[in-house]
Design a protein around this motif. Structure first.
Motif, mmCIF file in Angstrom:
data_model
loop_
_atom_site.group_PDB
_atom_site.id
_atom_site.type_symbol
_atom_site.label_atom_id
_atom_site.label_comp_id
_atom_site.label_asym_id
_atom_site.label_seq_id
_atom_site.Cartn_x
_atom_site.Cartn_y
_atom_site.Cartn_z
ATOM 1 N N GLN A 27 -38.182 12.228 53.962
ATOM 2 C CA GLN A 27 -37.952 11.048 53.141
ATOM 3 C C GLN A 27 -39.214 10.212 53.133
ATOM 4 O O GLN A 27 -39.672 9.761 54.174
ATOM 5 C CB GLN A 27 -36.780 10.247 53.681
ATOM 6 N N VAL A 28 -39.773 10.043 51.966
ATOM 7 C CA VAL A 28 -41.008 9.288 51.823
ATOM 8 C C VAL A 28 -40.663 7.939 51.210
ATOM 9 O O VAL A 28 -40.026 7.874 50.165
ATOM 10 C CB VAL A 28 -42.018 10.037 50.926
ATOM 11 N N LYS A 29 -41.085 6.890 51.876
ATOM 12 C CA LYS A 29 -40.825 5.548 51.356
ATOM 13 C C LYS A 29 -41.875 5.206 50.304
ATOM 14 O O LYS A 29 -43.060 5.457 50.500
ATOM 15 C CB LYS A 29 -40.872 4.507 52.479
ATOM 16 N N ARG A 30 -41.409 4.657 49.197
ATOM 17 C CA ARG A 30 -42.328 4.227 48.147
ATOM 18 C C ARG A 30 -42.840 2.828 48.477
ATOM 19 O O ARG A 30 -42.115 1.994 48.984
ATOM 20 C CB ARG A 30 -41.618 4.154 46.806
ATOM 21 N N SER A 31 -44.091 2.578 48.124
ATOM 22 C CA SER A 31 -44.606 1.226 48.275
ATOM 23 C C SER A 31 -44.085 0.374 47.128
ATOM 24 O O SER A 31 -43.731 0.895 46.064
ATOM 25 C CB SER A 31 -46.134 1.225 48.288
ATOM 26 N N ARG A 32 -43.996 -0.893 47.302
ATOM 27 C CA ARG A 32 -43.469 -1.784 46.261
ATOM 28 C C ARG A 32 -44.321 -1.753 45.008
ATOM 29 O O ARG A 32 -43.824 -1.933 43.917
ATOM 30 C CB ARG A 32 -43.356 -3.208 46.800
ATOM 31 N N SER A 33 -45.615 -1.517 45.134
ATOM 32 C CA SER A 33 -46.499 -1.523 43.971
ATOM 33 C C SER A 33 -46.244 -0.341 43.034
ATOM 34 O O SER A 33 -46.573 -0.394 41.871
ATOM 35 C CB SER A 33 -47.963 -1.542 44.405
ATOM 36 N N SER A 34 -45.616 0.746 43.545
ATOM 37 C CA SER A 34 -45.388 1.916 42.700
ATOM 38 C C SER A 34 -44.044 1.857 41.997
ATOM 39 O O SER A 34 -43.693 2.762 41.270
ATOM 40 C CB SER A 34 -45.503 3.190 43.528
ATOM 41 N N LEU A 35 -43.256 0.812 42.214
ATOM 42 C CA LEU A 35 -41.943 0.697 41.582
ATOM 43 C C LEU A 35 -42.023 0.202 40.173
ATOM 44 O O LEU A 35 -42.779 -0.417 39.650
ATOM 45 C CB LEU A 35 -41.025 -0.218 42.396
#
Length: 65
Positions: free
Chosen positions: A57-65
């Motif tokens: 499970q890879v967490k996305r950074s907020r900037s890529s949302l």
């Protein structure tokens, strides 16, 4: 309850916990499923261990949302 009884009870509880404790070995993450499956097969054949290949499970950074 005297001090000796506490120490004896406490020690026996520690032994029970240690005997029931399990440990997991995680070998690492691989770039693709094919490589992960190859390594899993080698570990199974060489060491006779049970091996699971699961997606990380890879967490996305907020900037890529």
């Amino acid at each position: 309850m005297d001090n000796n009884h506490f120490q004896e009870t406490h020690s026996s509880n520690d032994n029970n916990f240690t005997q029931k404790q399990r440990y997991r070995v995680i070998t690492g993450a691989f770039n693709n499923k094919v490589t992960a499956d190859q390594i899993a097969t080698e570990i199974k054949e060489r060491y006779g261990l049970t091996v699971y290949v699961i997606p990380e499970q890879v967490k996305r950074s907020r900037s890529s949302l």
